[in-house]
Every structure is written in structure tokens, then in C-alpha cells.
Design a protein around this motif. Structure first.
Motif, PDB file in Angstrom:
ATOM      1  N   GLY A 475       1.016  -1.114  -0.077  1.00  0.00           N
ATOM      2  CA  GLY A 475      -0.125   0.015  -0.006  1.00  0.00           C
ATOM      3  C   GLY A 475       0.916   1.058  -0.043  1.00  0.00           C
ATOM      4  N   ILE A 476       2.114   0.968  -0.456  1.00  0.00           N
ATOM      5  CA  ILE A 476       2.964   2.447  -0.232  1.00  0.00           C
ATOM      6  C   ILE A 476       2.668   3.208  -1.639  1.00  0.00           C
ATOM      7  N   PRO A 477       2.631   4.390  -1.532  1.00  0.00           N
ATOM      8  CA  PRO A 477       2.206   5.286  -2.727  1.00  0.00           C
ATOM      9  C   PRO A 477       3.663   5.233  -3.529  1.00  0.00           C
ATOM     10  N   THR A 478       3.581   4.945  -4.784  1.00  0.00           N
ATOM     11  CA  THR A 478       4.756   4.857  -5.687  1.00  0.00           C
ATOM     12  C   THR A 478       4.329   5.570  -7.060  1.00  0.00           C
ATOM     13  N   ALA A 479       5.445   5.887  -7.497  1.00  0.00           N
ATOM     14  CA  ALA A 479       5.209   6.503  -9.041  1.00  0.00           C
ATOM     15  C   ALA A 479       6.554   6.084  -9.648  1.00  0.00           C
ATOM     16  N   ILE A 480       6.695   5.910 -10.932  1.00  0.00           N
ATOM     17  CA  ILE A 480       7.791   5.650 -11.893  1.00  0.00           C
ATOM     18  C   ILE A 480       8.532   6.769 -12.202  1.00  0.00           C
ATOM     19  N   SER A 481       9.992   6.849 -12.362  1.00  0.00           N
ATOM     20  CA  SER A 481      10.856   7.658 -12.737  1.00  0.00           C
ATOM     21  C   SER A 481      11.988   7.101 -13.559  1.00  0.00           C
ATOM     22  N   ASN A 482      12.714   7.935 -14.162  1.00  0.00           N
ATOM     23  CA  ASN A 482      13.983   7.187 -14.948  1.00  0.00           C
ATOM     24  C   ASN A 482      15.177   7.777 -14.419  1.00  0.00           C
ATOM     25  N   ASP A 483      15.409   8.557 -13.473  1.00  0.00           N
ATOM     26  CA  ASP A 483      16.506   8.957 -12.775  1.00  0.00           C
ATOM     27  C   ASP A 483      17.588   9.711 -13.695  1.00  0.00           C
ATOM     28  N   ASP A 484      18.295   8.761 -14.320  1.00  0.00           N
ATOM     29  CA  ASP A 484      19.712   9.134 -15.485  1.00  0.00           C
ATOM     30  C   ASP A 484      19.623   8.356 -16.645  1.00  0.00           C
ATOM     31  N   PRO A 485      18.544   8.594 -17.370  1.00  0.00           N
ATOM     32  CA  PRO A 485      18.540   7.806 -18.559  1.00  0.00           C
ATOM     33  C   PRO A 485      19.470   7.938 -19.629  1.00  0.00           C
ATOM     34  N   ALA A 486      20.305   9.063 -19.731  1.00  0.00           N
ATOM     35  CA  ALA A 486      21.145   9.147 -20.663  1.00  0.00           C
ATOM     36  C   ALA A 486      22.439   8.440 -20.425  1.00  0.00           C
ATOM     37  N   ILE A 487      22.622   8.357 -19.266  1.00  0.00           N
ATOM     38  CA  ILE A 487      23.808   7.541 -18.880  1.00  0.00           C
ATOM     39  C   ILE A 487      23.570   6.053 -18.650  1.00  0.00           C
ATOM     40  N   LEU A 488      22.245   5.735 -18.104  1.00  0.00           N
ATOM     41  CA  LEU A 488      22.102   4.385 -17.711  1.00  0.00           C
ATOM     42  C   LEU A 488      21.568   3.579 -18.748  1.00  0.00           C
ATOM     43  N   GLY A 489      21.388   4.069 -20.119  1.00  0.00           N
ATOM     44  CA  GLY A 489      21.071   3.041 -21.276  1.00  0.00           C
ATOM     45  C   GLY A 489      19.639   2.974 -21.726  1.00  0.00           C
ATOM     46  N   GLN A 490      18.814   3.836 -21.210  1.00  0.00           N
ATOM     47  CA  GLN A 490      17.496   4.174 -21.787  1.00  0.00           C
ATOM     48  C   GLN A 490      17.614   4.789 -22.935  1.00  0.00           C
ATOM     49  N   ASP A 491      18.744   5.669 -23.175  1.00  0.00           N
ATOM     50  CA  ASP A 491      19.009   6.546 -24.230  1.00  0.00           C
ATOM     51  C   ASP A 491      17.749   7.089 -24.822  1.00  0.00           C
ATOM     52  N   ALA A 492      16.880   7.596 -23.940  1.00  0.00           N
ATOM     53  CA  ALA A 492      15.767   8.490 -24.422  1.00  0.00           C
ATOM     54  C   ALA A 492      15.385   9.208 -23.125  1.00  0.00           C
ATOM     55  N   ALA A 493      14.725  10.358 -23.504  1.00  0.00           N
ATOM     56  CA  ALA A 493      14.492  11.446 -22.340  1.00  0.00           C
ATOM     57  C   ALA A 493      13.254  10.935 -21.448  1.00  0.00           C
ATOM     58  N   GLY A 494      12.195  10.211 -22.261  1.00  0.00           N
ATOM     59  CA  GLY A 494      10.872  10.161 -21.490  1.00  0.00           C
ATOM     60  C   GLY A 494      11.043   8.578 -20.496  1.00  0.00           C
ATOM     61  N   LEU A 495       9.909   8.334 -20.258  1.00  0.00           N
ATOM     62  CA  LEU A 495       9.576   7.363 -19.199  1.00  0.00           C
ATOM     63  C   LEU A 495       9.263   5.946 -19.876  1.00  0.00           C
ATOM     64  N   SER A 496       8.873   5.811 -21.032  1.00  0.00           N
ATOM     65  CA  SER A 496       8.424   4.557 -21.824  1.00  0.00           C
ATOM     66  C   SER A 496       8.984   3.302 -21.302  1.00  0.00           C
ATOM     67  N   TYR A 497      10.627   3.423 -21.456  1.00  0.00           N
ATOM     68  CA  TYR A 497      11.496   2.107 -21.087  1.00  0.00           C
ATOM     69  C   TYR A 497      10.910   1.643 -19.653  1.00  0.00           C
ATOM     70  N   ASP A 498      11.092   2.847 -18.767  1.00  0.00           N
ATOM     71  CA  ASP A 498      10.795   2.227 -17.363  1.00  0.00           C
ATOM     72  C   ASP A 498       9.458   1.623 -17.136  1.00  0.00           C
ATOM     73  N   PHE A 499       8.281   2.290 -17.829  1.00  0.00           N
ATOM     74  CA  PHE A 499       6.901   1.956 -17.752  1.00  0.00           C
ATOM     75  C   PHE A 499       6.888   0.385 -18.409  1.00  0.00           C
ATOM     76  N   TYR A 500       7.531   0.408 -19.529  1.00  0.00           N
ATOM     77  CA  TYR A 500       7.268  -0.899 -20.170  1.00  0.00           C
ATOM     78  C   TYR A 500       7.927  -2.276 -19.166  1.00  0.00           C
ATOM     79  N   GLN A 501       9.055  -1.800 -18.874  1.00  0.00           N
ATOM     80  CA  GLN A 501       9.790  -3.049 -17.688  1.00  0.00           C
ATOM     81  C   GLN A 501       8.747  -3.196 -16.601  1.00  0.00           C
ATOM     82  N   THR A 502       7.926  -2.052 -16.133  1.00  0.00           N
ATOM     83  CA  THR A 502       7.241  -2.472 -15.073  1.00  0.00           C
ATOM     84  C   THR A 502       5.955  -3.121 -15.336  1.00  0.00           C
ATOM     85  N   ILE A 503       5.289  -2.912 -16.436  1.00  0.00           N
ATOM     86  CA  ILE A 503       4.136  -3.657 -16.919  1.00  0.00           C
ATOM     87  C   ILE A 503       4.414  -4.843 -17.469  1.00  0.00           C
TER      88      ILE A 503
END
Length: 579
Positions: A475-503
Motif C-alpha cells: 500500500g505504499i504510494p509509488t510512481a515511476i521515474s527514470n533517474d539518469d536515462p542518458a547515462i544508464l542505457g535508456q538513451d531516451a528522455a522519457g519514461l516509456s522504457y521504465d513503464f514498459y519494464q514495469t508492466i
């Protein structure tokens, strides 16, 4: 005849079961167990933080949720489940939830990716400024900006030298001889500035070879991110080393302005409406166009940010972008003198830009930095100074970004809660603390979860080992963020990769769960300065309130319903579901 055969088979099966003593599936004992099982599962789900959102789904959203569940399962069975072969050393093995660097090239070929890309994601609440926009994009701008130079600590003529060299960028307004040895030459003199265009054009492999080299200095490679046997400290050394050259890329005003325009554009294109950026303590060095010395005025950097934000919002693609605020972020490695000095600068920036600056945080590697308990004198002083100046600048602390259980980093969670943090960055170890979980829930503190970051920085081996499901279930309130996507491999500014991994990683999330996470991001956004009472009130009232937050939640709800209708229209005919 077929009915007669089925009836005889059923009777024979029941007779065999009777003879062996195994009860039939329809027996009272088995049915009682199944009813108890369903009741227990339903009871637990009532505790989930997304329960209320799910209970209030419209019929269209329910249908979209079922369709997306069918798409996800189809792709798990037919796209992701590929066994490896011994002759290829199992390199072809793939499965749903595998490590992100291996999964990333495959994600974009899925229907689930198309769904996630289109989804309204609300707010990006946890991202560090110099690691938000892909460096390939910034380098393209650098290459076409007059006066930009690069320097290196040594020549990069060999693979070993390229690995060990430090690099940085700058702008000069004087002419540099183009016939001097470039950074890849064995005759290069360390720390000599070379025009970026000259270095790139003469680099082995040309401009692309140069870009690929620079990226090794500002990004973690897939090979580095999966070396979990080397531990957290090892990857953090490489990770933190990236911020120096990355920051030097965005110090010249024309590039900074382009940086913001492209950043806001890509966030909006990923259906993000609001962003809260960690920056401040190490930001603010701006060189004006045609100059090479940093402007000593500490407000110039922030004036540029606001100018470019307002400019973007006046464009068609930015018309629906609500805006941005900055959470001033100091390094947790600073001693008391340096920290209080920066805190004073933060308070002065808040006075000058009250709407831009929204809160305060301390950043960098939590395991090796000063714990919050050690910084208690400075943090209390900061609160007192803010109160005496009638400034509202609440805490949004990084805390619990660790594998530890009871070490100083893990215990930062307790200090964060006691200091009244409104959100917790990462909170990776929170699931280990049942009493603290109760405190977080009772006080309405949200956790900014960064799944890919936690994996790449070696807290979780992959998405399947992330504690996010435990947080949601508690029951902990949570939301998804991307932290440092340019360094960490997402190579994208948005949230789609973190959202995809979650679902894609968790059966209990689904489209509805993802929607709840997106809605949470707005519910816990810091759109305006508020007292603690006002902050809690607007979170509790949600879309039923009468302030900015309620309006934006209503706007997101409308986007969500439209998106769910798109899912039904786009995929409903191929994935028939009964609701």
C-alpha cells in the motif's frame, strides 16, 4: 454420440477418483479450498496502493486493461520465451523480464511497447538534469556549434588510453590552429584544446567514431551494467565519472538553450506533462554566446531555463506541457562548511525564483556519502533559515538506495521520514521495514521508483528482482521515474522504457496498475508552494479538490480515458475480452 462419449469419460474419471480416494474438482472440499483461496487473494488486493484506482475504472478502461493483459501474455509466450541452444552457448536465450541491456533492442518490436509509448504518463518526478537528454543528441549540436573545443587528460591513440583518459568540453572565442595534433594522435599534448569538429572529422571512424568514443565517457555500457559480481561501488565509480564530461557539454548558452528545447520536446512527445528536475548544487555555470568565461551571476542559468520553458510552452507541441520545477540538490559528500554555503545559495535562489525552486535534496552515492543523521545539524539549520525567511522549500530526500539492511544508508529512510520528506527517492530498502512502511503510508509519503536505474546500478539483477511489487502490495504510494536515462542505457528522455519494464515484468500490475502509478505522479507533484496541511489536503482530495492539483488530475483522467478508448479501438478486434 460425442455427448455420450464425454459423459462416459466423466463417469469413468469420477469412478477412478473414487477408487483412489482423490476428490473430484467439484467436490465440496476442493470447492471450499478454492473459495477460500479467492477470498484471501481478494482480501490482500484491498491493501494494494492501486486498489482504489482499479475499483473506479470505467468500462472502457476495464476493457483496455483486459486487452493489454492479453497482448502482454501473447508476447510472453510467443516473443520473449526463446530457449537458447548449447551450440550457441545459450546466447539466444531470452525471456520476459531479462536484464534491460539485452531486452532493450527487442522491446521496440512489441505491441506492448506501442501501447506504453502512447500512454499518458503524468509527471516525471525524479531525474538529474545533466543526464536527462541522450548524449548523441547533445553531441550533434556540439559538432555544429562554432567555437566548441574538447580536451583530454592524455592522448586516446590506444584502447587503454581511451579507457583511462578524462575529457571535457568548453567554448572559446579565439581561433585555434587546426594543424595541431588531435586527441587521437600520439603527439597530442595533454589538456590541449582541440576544435570539436577537427577532433571528430579526423578521428578513426570519422564523426561516428568520435561520437562512439565520447559516449564511452558519459554512458554505462551494457557489459558494465550486468557485471553484478563486481558490486555497487565499482559501477558507481564509472557512473559518477560520467557527470563531469556530461556537465561540460551543457555550459555554453546556445547549447543549453537547444538542450532545453529538445528535452522538453521529447518529454512532451512521450506524453509527460510535468517534470521536477534535480539540479542546483553543481549546476549554474553558464558561458554566454561568443564568450568563454563563466558569468558570475548565479541567476543567469535559471533565467535561461525559464525563458526556454516558456518559449516551448508557446509552441504547438508544448501547449499541453504544464511546466517544470527544480529540486535543489547538493552532494552528500560536502563537509559542513561547503554544504551550508550551498544551502545559503539555494535559499537565495528560492527568494529570487520562488516558483522555479520547489524543494531540497542531497544526492550522489548514498552508501559512501554522509548519512542524513550526520547532516542533521545542517538540515535543521536549513529548515530554520527557510522558516525565518518565510520560504517554503520542503525536503524530497534520496533514501534507502542500497542493498544494506540496518547500515547507515538503509537508516537514512528513518531520518527522511522524521525530517518530513514529502517523497522518497528510490526507497529501495524500504520493504524491509514494516513499521516504517506504516509511517510512510500514514504520512502520505510517496516513493519515486526508478526500476532501470536500480538494475543498472546493481541493486536488482533485473526487473523481476525489484521490490516495486512489494511496495505496491503493502500500500505504499509509488510512481515511476527514470533517474539518469542518458547515462544508464535508456538513451531516451522519457519514461516509456521504465513503464514498459514495469508492466512487462509483473503480472499484478497490468495497464490499470500502470495507470495508478501515472496518476500518483500527478497526485504527488509539487505544482506550487504549499504548507504541510495544504499538501496533505490536496493529496487526499485528489481530483475532487479545488486547486491546481485537482485540475491537473482531472486533465490526466480525461487523457487516460481517451487513451483507453484508443487501446480498445486499435486492438479490441484482435483481442476479444469479456468484462
Amino acid at each position: 454420440m460425442k455427448l455420450l462419449i464425454v459423459t462416459i469419460a466423466t463417469l469413468l474419471f469420477s469412478l477412478v477418483n473414487a477408487q483412489t480416494g482423490v476428490p473430484d474438482i467439484n467436490s465440496l472440499a476442493v470447492q471450499k479450498h478454492l473459495r477460500s483461496r479467492s477470498a484471501l487473494i481478494a482480501f490482500e488486493k484491498r491493501q494494494r496502493q492501486d486498489h482504489f484506482f482499479r475499483q473506479n475504472l470505467s468500462s472502457v478502461a476495464q476493457k483496455a486493461d483486459a486487452i493489454v493483459a492479453a497482448i502482454r501474455q501473447e508476447e510472453i509466450d510467443n516473443y520473449w520465451r526463446v530457449p537458447g541452444t548449447p551450440d550457441k552457448n545459450d546466447t539466444d536465450e531470452r525471456f520476459a523480464g531479462e536484464v534491460f541491456p539485452k531486452a532493450r533492442p527487442l522491446i521496440n518490436g512489441t505491441k506492448l511497447w506501442n501501447v506504453v509509448k502512447r500512454m499518458p504518463k503524468g509527471a516525471l518526478l525524479h531525474a538529474h538534469l545533466s543526464a536527462m537528454l541522450p548524449y548523441g543528441t547533445i553531441l550533434e549540436t556540439l559538432l555544429h556549434t562554432e567555437g566548441m573545443v574538447i580536451a583530454a587528460s592524455q592522448d586516446v591513440s590506444t584502447e587503454e588510453n581511451r579507457r583511462n583518459a578524462s575529457i571535457w568540453f568548453a567554448h572559446v572565442n579565439h581561433t585555434i590552429a587546426g594543424n595541431e595534433p588531435s586527441i587521437h594522435s600520439t603527439d597530442y599534448v595533454p589538456n590541449t584544446q582541440v576544435p570539436v569538429a577537427v577532433a571528430a572529422n579526423s578521428f578513426p571512424g570519422g564523426q561516428q567514431g568520435f561520437i562512439d568514443f565520447v559516449k564511452t565517457k558519459v554512458t554505462l555500457s551494457p557489459e558494465q551494467s550486468i557485471r553484478h559480481e563486481l558490486g555497487v561501488d565499482e559501477v558507481w565509480r564509472t557512473f559518477q565519472a560520467a557527470f563531469g564530461p556530461a556537465g561540460s557539454m551543457i555550459s555554453y548558452e546556445p547549447i543549453v538553450r537547444t538542450f532545453y528545447q529538445k528535452l522538453f520536446s521529447r518529454l512532451a512527445a512521450d506524453h509527460i506533462n510535468w517534470v521536477e528536475i534535480r539540479a542546483g548544487g553543481s549546476s549554474g555555470a553558464l558561458v554566454h554566446e561568443g564568450q568563454e568565461n563563466v558569468d558570475p551571476d548565479l541567476d543567469i542559468w535559471w533565467n535561461v531555463l525559464l525563458e526556454e520553458l516558456h518559449k516551448f510552452q508557446k509552441t504547438p507541441e508544448g501547449a499541453d506541457f504544464w511546466g517544470a520545477r527544480v529540486i535543489w540538490s547538493d552532494s552528500r559528500g560536502k563537509n559542513r562548511t561547503l554544504l551550508t554555503k550551498s544551502m545559503g545559495i539555494a535559499l537565495e535562489r528560492k527568494r529570487r525564483h520562488p516558483q522555479l525552486f520547489s524543494g531540497y535534496d542531497v544526492v550522489a552515492q548514498e552508501d559512501l556519502g554522509r548519512p542524513l543523521a550526520d547532516m542533521a545539524p545542517e538540515l535543521i539549520w536549513f529548515q530554520q533559515q527557510a522558516e525565518e525567511s518565510n520560504l517554503t522549500i520542503p525536503f524530497f530526500f534520496h533514501a534507502g538506495e542500497t542493498l544494506g539492511d540496518g547500515n547507515s544508508t538503509d537508516l537514512n529512510l528513518f531520518d527522511a521520514v522524521l525530517f518530513g520528506t514529502r517523497r522518497i527517492g528510490h526507497g529501495f530498502s524500504l520493504y524491509k521495514h514494516p513499521r516504517l512502511i506504516d509511517e510512510v503510508i500514514e504520512n502520505g509519503i510517496m516513493v519515486e521508483v526508478c526500476p532501470i536505474s536500480n538494475e543498472v546500478l546493481r541493486l536488482a539483477t533485473d526487473i523481476l528482482h525489484h521490490p516495486l511489487p512489494a511496495m505496491i502490495a503493502h500500500g505504499i504510494p509509488t510512481a515511476i521515474s527514470n533517474d539518469d536515462p542518458a547515462i544508464l542505457g535508456q538513451d531516451a528522455a522519457g519514461l516509456s522504457y521504465d513503464f514498459y519494464q514495469t508492466i512487462q515484468g509483473f503480472d499484478n500490475i497490468g495497464l490499470a496498475g500502470l495507470g495508478a502509478l501515472a496518476q500518483n505522479s500527478i497526485r504527488w507533484s509539487n505544482f506550487e508552494d504549499q504548507s504541510e496541511v495544504e499538501w496533505v489536503r490536496d493529496i487526499d482530495f485528489g481530483e475532487n479538490g479545488d486547486g491546481i492539483k485537482a485540475q491537473r488530475l482531472q486533465q490526466w483522467n480525461t487523457k487516460w480515458e481517451s487513451f483507453c478508448q484508443w487501446v480498445v479501438d486499435e486492438y479490441g478486434k484482435d483481442y476479444a475480452t469479456e468484462i
